[in-house]
Design an enzyme around this catalytic site. Structure first.
Site, PDB file in Angstrom:
ATOM      1  N   GLU A  41      -6.749   4.692   7.645  1.00 35.89           N
ATOM      2  CA  GLU A  41      -6.674   6.055   7.431  1.00 35.89           C
ATOM      3  C   GLU A  41      -7.901   6.832   6.640  1.00 35.89           C
ATOM      4  O   GLU A  41      -8.112   7.925   6.918  1.00 35.89           O
ATOM      5  CB  GLU A  41      -5.200   6.162   6.351  1.00 35.89           C
ATOM      6  CG  GLU A  41      -3.974   6.086   7.330  1.00 35.89           C
ATOM      7  CD  GLU A  41      -2.903   5.391   6.712  1.00 35.89           C
ATOM      8  OE1 GLU A  41      -2.987   5.556   5.317  1.00 35.89           O
ATOM      9  OE2 GLU A  41      -1.881   5.226   7.301  1.00 35.89           O
ATOM     10  N   SER A  95       3.118  -2.420  10.578  1.00 43.19           N
ATOM     11  CA  SER A  95       4.503  -2.370  10.746  1.00 43.19           C
ATOM     12  C   SER A  95       5.077  -3.493  10.263  1.00 43.19           C
ATOM     13  O   SER A  95       6.238  -3.969  11.027  1.00 43.19           O
ATOM     14  CB  SER A  95       4.819  -1.893  12.144  1.00 43.19           C
ATOM     15  OG  SER A  95       4.560  -0.573  12.298  1.00 43.19           O
ATOM     16  N   LYS A 122       0.027   4.066  -0.440  1.00 40.99           N
ATOM     17  CA  LYS A 122      -0.590   5.446   0.297  1.00 40.99           C
ATOM     18  C   LYS A 122      -0.156   6.591  -0.633  1.00 40.99           C
ATOM     19  O   LYS A 122      -0.398   6.456  -1.787  1.00 40.99           O
ATOM     20  CB  LYS A 122       0.048   5.660   1.666  1.00 40.99           C
ATOM     21  CG  LYS A 122      -0.115   4.410   2.528  1.00 40.99           C
ATOM     22  CD  LYS A 122       0.084   4.704   3.929  1.00 40.99           C
ATOM     23  CE  LYS A 122       0.340   3.556   4.897  1.00 40.99           C
ATOM     24  NZ  LYS A 122       0.052   3.781   6.313  1.00 40.99           N
ATOM     25  N   ASN A 174       0.836  -0.995   0.139  1.00 44.75           N
ATOM     26  CA  ASN A 174       0.158  -0.272   0.043  1.00 44.75           C
ATOM     27  C   ASN A 174       0.985   1.189   0.180  1.00 44.75           C
ATOM     28  O   ASN A 174       1.477   1.413   1.070  1.00 44.75           O
ATOM     29  CB  ASN A 174      -0.862  -0.012   1.314  1.00 44.75           C
ATOM     30  CG  ASN A 174      -1.722   1.369   1.403  1.00 44.75           C
ATOM     31  OD1 ASN A 174      -1.780   2.066   0.392  1.00 44.75           O
ATOM     32  ND2 ASN A 174      -2.186   1.350   2.565  1.00 44.75           N
ATOM     33  N   GLY A 180       4.525   1.359   4.717  1.00 50.79           N
ATOM     34  CA  GLY A 180       6.014   2.047   4.756  1.00 50.79           C
ATOM     35  C   GLY A 180       7.163   1.364   4.059  1.00 50.79           C
ATOM     36  O   GLY A 180       7.887   1.669   3.200  1.00 50.79           O
ATOM     37  N   GLU A 234      -5.870  -4.920  10.184  1.00 52.80           N
ATOM     38  CA  GLU A 234      -4.834  -4.208  10.610  1.00 52.80           C
ATOM     39  C   GLU A 234      -4.904  -3.282  11.821  1.00 52.80           C
ATOM     40  O   GLU A 234      -5.832  -2.331  11.932  1.00 52.80           O
ATOM     41  CB  GLU A 234      -4.770  -2.960   9.246  1.00 52.80           C
ATOM     42  CG  GLU A 234      -4.541  -3.580   8.000  1.00 52.80           C
ATOM     43  CD  GLU A 234      -3.733  -2.642   7.224  1.00 52.80           C
ATOM     44  OE1 GLU A 234      -2.690  -3.015   6.564  1.00 52.80           O
ATOM     45  OE2 GLU A 234      -4.125  -1.494   6.878  1.00 52.80           O
ATOM     46  N   HIS A 292      -9.289   1.191   4.453  1.00 54.02           N
ATOM     47  CA  HIS A 292      -8.315   1.540   5.339  1.00 54.02           C
ATOM     48  C   HIS A 292      -8.434   2.441   6.365  1.00 54.02           C
ATOM     49  O   HIS A 292      -9.392   3.225   6.435  1.00 54.02           O
ATOM     50  CB  HIS A 292      -7.367   1.877   4.368  1.00 54.02           C
ATOM     51  CG  HIS A 292      -5.863   1.647   5.015  1.00 54.02           C
ATOM     52  ND1 HIS A 292      -5.340   2.876   5.698  1.00 54.02           N
ATOM     53  CD2 HIS A 292      -4.762   0.784   4.621  1.00 54.02           C
ATOM     54  CE1 HIS A 292      -4.174   2.625   5.979  1.00 54.02           C
ATOM     55  NE2 HIS A 292      -3.900   1.466   5.639  1.00 54.02           N
ATOM     56  N   GLY A 304       2.143   2.232  10.748  1.00 54.16           N
ATOM     57  CA  GLY A 304       3.282   3.232  10.793  1.00 54.16           C
ATOM     58  C   GLY A 304       3.813   3.574  11.984  1.00 54.16           C
ATOM     59  O   GLY A 304       4.522   4.523  12.325  1.00 54.16           O
TER      60      GLY A 304
HETATM   61  C1  PEP Z   1      -0.701   0.178   5.961  1.00 56.09           C
HETATM   62  O1  PEP Z   1      -0.829   1.243   5.418  1.00 56.09           O
HETATM   63  O2  PEP Z   1      -1.729  -0.548   5.542  1.00 56.09           O
HETATM   64  C2  PEP Z   1       0.166  -0.142   6.794  1.00 56.09           C
HETATM   65  C3  PEP Z   1       0.147  -1.469   7.254  1.00 56.09           C
HETATM   66  O3  PEP Z   1       1.329   0.645   7.092  1.00 56.09           O
HETATM   67  P1  PEP Z   1       2.653   0.125   7.759  1.00 56.09           P
HETATM   68  O4  PEP Z   1       3.090  -1.079   6.989  1.00 56.09           O
HETATM   69  O5  PEP Z   1       3.577   1.314   7.328  1.00 56.09           O
HETATM   70  O6  PEP Z   1       2.338   0.022   9.227  1.00 56.09           O
END
Ligand code: PEP
Length: 250
Positions: free
Chosen positions: A98, A214, A11, A9, A236, A168, A96, A174
């Protein structure tokens, strides 16, 4: 055995030129890797360049959102499922955290997007997960059950064939904090139980449930080795070709 799915992803990162550069560096790193399904979900603006760069490989491309109106119309700024399919997308991320946090996404809009995208033939990666306060209050399982039940509402098992769920935990996105494999496996079994209620046992057994939050090269193996974890949604660490390649090869 459910084949694992590793999804990036991106973003709101990368211009089309940067997306192309990523692909040039990434493709040789995962050449010949077919153990896992690989999906890249760039911003809309980069979809054409990622699809173009991925031609002839087994990498699939997804979008990060989709509108719930299936017919074209006066909806400035929106993109419908046929447009994504027409561009060559095979997947879309829906719900998601966000989007829930910053853009007013609710369980009901997640349901509407999921339903039209599945109906159009897209694979849907539907995201669920608790925030820190919910985990600390001991209501994680209730939250996951509610989010899943509402996301799946009114969708038949036949229509849901291409559904994938991503667990998630919002406190892990993040932040560098990762759910332990045990926390993730427990949440996944709650989600699978909810899928069984909505779609039946056979469907639930083959449903892919990804973990996101993460995921990094150094924890991917421990997470992906859990039989309940069918892959990863990576934010990320998917932005750099070498770290995403290491995760894909966990
Ligand atoms: C995500 O954006 O779905 C995500 C899991 O981000 P990160 O891996 O940065 O925690």
């Amino acid at each position: 055995m459910r084949k694992k799915l590793i999804a990036a992803n991106w973003k709101m990162y990368k211009t089309p030129a940067e997306a192309r550069e990523f692909m040039q560096a990434f493709l040789p790193l995962i050449d010949g890797h077919d153990r896992d399904e690989i999906v890249i979900c760039p911003p809309y603006i980069d979809i054409a360049s990622v699809i173009d760069s991925a031609r002839g490989t087994n990498i699939k491309v997804g979008a990060q959102n989709v509108f719930w109106e299936k017919d074209s119309g006066a909806f400035t700024g929106e993109v419908n499922p046929s447009m994504l399919l027409g561009a060559g997308c095979e997947y879309v991320i829906v719900g998601h955290s966000e989007r829930r946090q910053y853009f007013g996404e609710t369980d009901d809009t997640v349901n509407r997007r999921t339903e039209v995208a599945l109906e159009a033939g897209l694979g849907v990666i539907a995201c669920v997960g608790e925030v820190l306060e919910e985990r600390e209050a001991g209501i994680t399982e209730d939250v996951l059950r509610r989010q899943c039940a509402r996301a799946f509402r009114g969708i038949s098992a036949r229509k849901a064939a291409k559904l994938v769920v991503a667990y998630e935990p919002v406190w892990a996105i993040g932040t560098g904090k990762t759910a332990t494999p045990e926390i993730a496996a427990n949440a996944h079994s709650v989600i699978r139980g909810e899928a069984e209620k909505s779609f039946g046992r056979e469907f639930a057994q083959q449903l892919k449930i990804l973990y996101g939050g993460s995921v990094k090269p150094d924890n991917a193996n421990a997470l992906m080795s859990q039989p309940e974890i069918d892959g990863a949604l990576v934010g990320g660490a998917s932005l750099k070709p070498d770290s995403f390649a290491q995760i894909v090869k966990w």
